[in-house]
Scaffold this motif. Structure first.
Motif, PDB file in Angstrom:
ATOM      1  N   VAL A  11      -8.801 -29.268  18.349  1.00  0.00           N
ATOM      2  CA  VAL A  11      -9.220 -28.299  19.369  1.00  0.00           C
ATOM      3  C   VAL A  11     -10.566 -28.733  19.914  1.00  0.00           C
ATOM      4  O   VAL A  11     -11.561 -28.750  19.179  1.00  0.00           O
ATOM      5  CB  VAL A  11      -9.327 -26.869  18.794  1.00  0.00           C
ATOM      6  N   ALA A  22      -9.182 -20.203  19.367  1.00  0.00           N
ATOM      7  CA  ALA A  22      -7.969 -21.012  19.192  1.00  0.00           C
ATOM      8  C   ALA A  22      -7.952 -21.630  17.798  1.00  0.00           C
ATOM      9  O   ALA A  22      -6.909 -21.654  17.126  1.00  0.00           O
ATOM     10  CB  ALA A  22      -7.887 -22.097  20.255  1.00  0.00           C
ATOM     11  N   VAL A  85      -5.320 -29.168  21.548  1.00  0.00           N
ATOM     12  CA  VAL A  85      -5.715 -28.134  22.504  1.00  0.00           C
ATOM     13  C   VAL A  85      -6.899 -28.675  23.291  1.00  0.00           C
ATOM     14  O   VAL A  85      -8.012 -28.788  22.773  1.00  0.00           O
ATOM     15  CB  VAL A  85      -6.095 -26.818  21.800  1.00  0.00           C
ATOM     16  N   ASN A  87      -9.426 -27.865  25.378  1.00  0.00           N
ATOM     17  CA  ASN A  87     -10.109 -26.648  25.803  1.00  0.00           C
ATOM     18  C   ASN A  87     -11.498 -26.899  26.382  1.00  0.00           C
ATOM     19  O   ASN A  87     -11.982 -26.100  27.176  1.00  0.00           O
ATOM     20  CB  ASN A  87     -10.228 -25.689  24.606  1.00  0.00           C
ATOM     21  N   VAL A 136      -1.517 -28.431  24.383  1.00  0.00           N
ATOM     22  CA  VAL A 136      -1.814 -27.277  25.236  1.00  0.00           C
ATOM     23  C   VAL A 136      -3.107 -27.562  25.977  1.00  0.00           C
ATOM     24  O   VAL A 136      -4.160 -27.759  25.361  1.00  0.00           O
ATOM     25  CB  VAL A 136      -1.948 -25.986  24.407  1.00  0.00           C
ATOM     26  N   ASN A 137      -3.016 -27.605  27.289  1.00  0.00           N
ATOM     27  CA  ASN A 137      -4.176 -27.859  28.132  1.00  0.00           C
ATOM     28  C   ASN A 137      -4.663 -26.544  28.729  1.00  0.00           C
ATOM     29  O   ASN A 137      -3.889 -25.819  29.359  1.00  0.00           O
ATOM     30  CB  ASN A 137      -3.811 -28.835  29.251  1.00  0.00           C
ATOM     31  N   ILE A 138      -5.935 -26.247  28.523  1.00  0.00           N
ATOM     32  CA  ILE A 138      -6.490 -25.000  29.036  1.00  0.00           C
ATOM     33  C   ILE A 138      -6.935 -25.208  30.478  1.00  0.00           C
ATOM     34  O   ILE A 138      -7.904 -25.907  30.762  1.00  0.00           O
ATOM     35  CB  ILE A 138      -7.668 -24.501  28.187  1.00  0.00           C
ATOM     36  N   SER A 180       0.392 -25.781  29.950  1.00  0.00           N
ATOM     37  CA  SER A 180      -0.959 -25.345  30.318  1.00  0.00           C
ATOM     38  C   SER A 180      -1.067 -23.829  30.202  1.00  0.00           C
ATOM     39  O   SER A 180      -0.125 -23.091  30.476  1.00  0.00           O
ATOM     40  CB  SER A 180      -1.327 -25.792  31.732  1.00  0.00           C
ATOM     41  N   VAL A 181      -2.235 -23.380  29.787  1.00  0.00           N
ATOM     42  CA  VAL A 181      -2.558 -21.962  29.700  1.00  0.00           C
ATOM     43  C   VAL A 181      -3.629 -21.667  30.740  1.00  0.00           C
ATOM     44  O   VAL A 181      -4.598 -22.431  30.890  1.00  0.00           O
ATOM     45  CB  VAL A 181      -3.042 -21.584  28.285  1.00  0.00           C
ATOM     46  N   ALA A 218      -6.015 -17.076  22.704  1.00  0.00           N
ATOM     47  CA  ALA A 218      -5.744 -17.912  21.535  1.00  0.00           C
ATOM     48  C   ALA A 218      -4.336 -17.683  20.998  1.00  0.00           C
ATOM     49  O   ALA A 218      -3.682 -18.622  20.531  1.00  0.00           O
ATOM     50  CB  ALA A 218      -6.775 -17.631  20.446  1.00  0.00           C
ATOM     51  N   VAL A 221      -1.991 -19.741  22.977  1.00  0.00           N
ATOM     52  CA  VAL A 221      -2.129 -21.155  22.614  1.00  0.00           C
ATOM     53  C   VAL A 221      -1.368 -21.453  21.328  1.00  0.00           C
ATOM     54  O   VAL A 221      -0.610 -22.431  21.240  1.00  0.00           O
ATOM     55  CB  VAL A 221      -3.622 -21.524  22.459  1.00  0.00           C
ATOM     56  N   LEU A 225       1.906 -24.011  20.622  1.00  0.00           N
ATOM     57  CA  LEU A 225       1.839 -25.090  19.638  1.00  0.00           C
ATOM     58  C   LEU A 225       3.000 -25.030  18.646  1.00  0.00           C
ATOM     59  O   LEU A 225       3.359 -26.037  18.049  1.00  0.00           O
ATOM     60  CB  LEU A 225       0.529 -25.016  18.857  1.00  0.00           C
TER      61      LEU A 225
END
Length: 255
Positions: A11, A22, A85, A87, A136-138, A180-181, A218, A221, A225
């Motif tokens: 992360v 996260a 992640v 982030n 996971v790309n923020i 993506s989030v 979070a 996310v 995952l």
């Protein structure tokens, strides 16, 4: 309940805010986490709070050499990289397009977008060697719509959204999912300075009438995952209280 037992997740920007939440969510779901940040003291404190399942590595996400160091360390400590992640990011403040300097624009894009690219480029070979993985790309609500006074930030976050889809298409057969989030206005140390207030009815710009809380992002996310999201890739998940769904309904007084 999200289950990440047996997984190892990196992360970035994990010292505080969304990244720290996260990391907490990942550890709470049973995973081990390597959190990274340029905020060394805060990062070490967050890792210490999370206990034996967490490690901290100082890390500038714009440096390919430092990304390689993070990857080597993660494998040495925990044996694999199962999740990432991306982030880490900066907002760069609010400027009209013609007022934002080229240097500032480049700095934001370098951290918020190029850092995501380098991170994926670094961990993908490791995930391919194993059983696959989840990235996971923020991004941001600013990556789903045009938001005034965010030229650099908005461009980077739209770029994260597009890069996520490219990676999802390329990596699907390698059992690597990429999503993506897109948080809306969420209360974190990065946003606290703009004077937003927490609580019901305090943020009427969203249909839900309030700003988000970092644990809510979070949770999304951690879900992406996990195997609970096993058939989700190339998606963008808005966690924004409905902000990007459309204009907030404004009823007349007494209506």
């Amino acid at each position: 309940m999200t289950d990440l037992r047996g997984r190892t997740v990196i992360v970035t920007g994990g010292a505080r805010g969304l990244g720290a939440e996260a990391a907490r969510a990942v550890v709470g779901a049973g995973a081990r986490v390597v959190l990274t940040d340029v905020l060394v003291d805060e990062g070490r404190g967050t890792a210490a709070e999370l206990g034996d399942a967490a490690r901290f590595v100082p890390h500038d996400v714009t440096s390919e050499a430092q990304w390689q160091r993070v990857a080597r360390y993660t494998v040495a400590e925990f044996g694999a990289v199962d999740g990432l992640v991306n982030n880490a990011g900066i907002s760069g403040g609010s400027h009209l397009l013609e007022e934002q300097s080229v240097e500032d624009f480049r700095r934001i894009v370098d951290i918020d977008l190029t850092g995501v690219f380098i991170g994926m480029r670094t961990v993908v070979p490791l995930m391919k060697q194993g059983a696959g993985g989840s990235i996971v790309n923020i991004s941001s609500a600013a990556g789903l719509m045009g938001l005034a006074m965010t030229a650099g930030y908005g461009a980077a976050k739209w770029g994260v959204r597009g890069l996520t889809k490219v990676a999802a298409v390329e990596l699907g057969t390698a059992r690597i999912r990429v999503n993506s989030v897109h948080p809306g206005m969420t209360y974190t140390p990065m946003t606290a300075h703009v004077g937003i207030e927490r609580g019901e009815g305090r943020y009427p710009r969203t249909p839900m009438g309030r700003v988000g809380e970092a644990p809510e992002v979070a949770a999304a996310v951690a879900f992406l995952l996990s195997d609970a999201a096993s058939y989700i890739t190339g998606a963008e998940l808005a966690v924004d209280g409905g902000w990007t769904a459309g204009p907030t309904l404004r009823r007349p007084a007494g209506g």
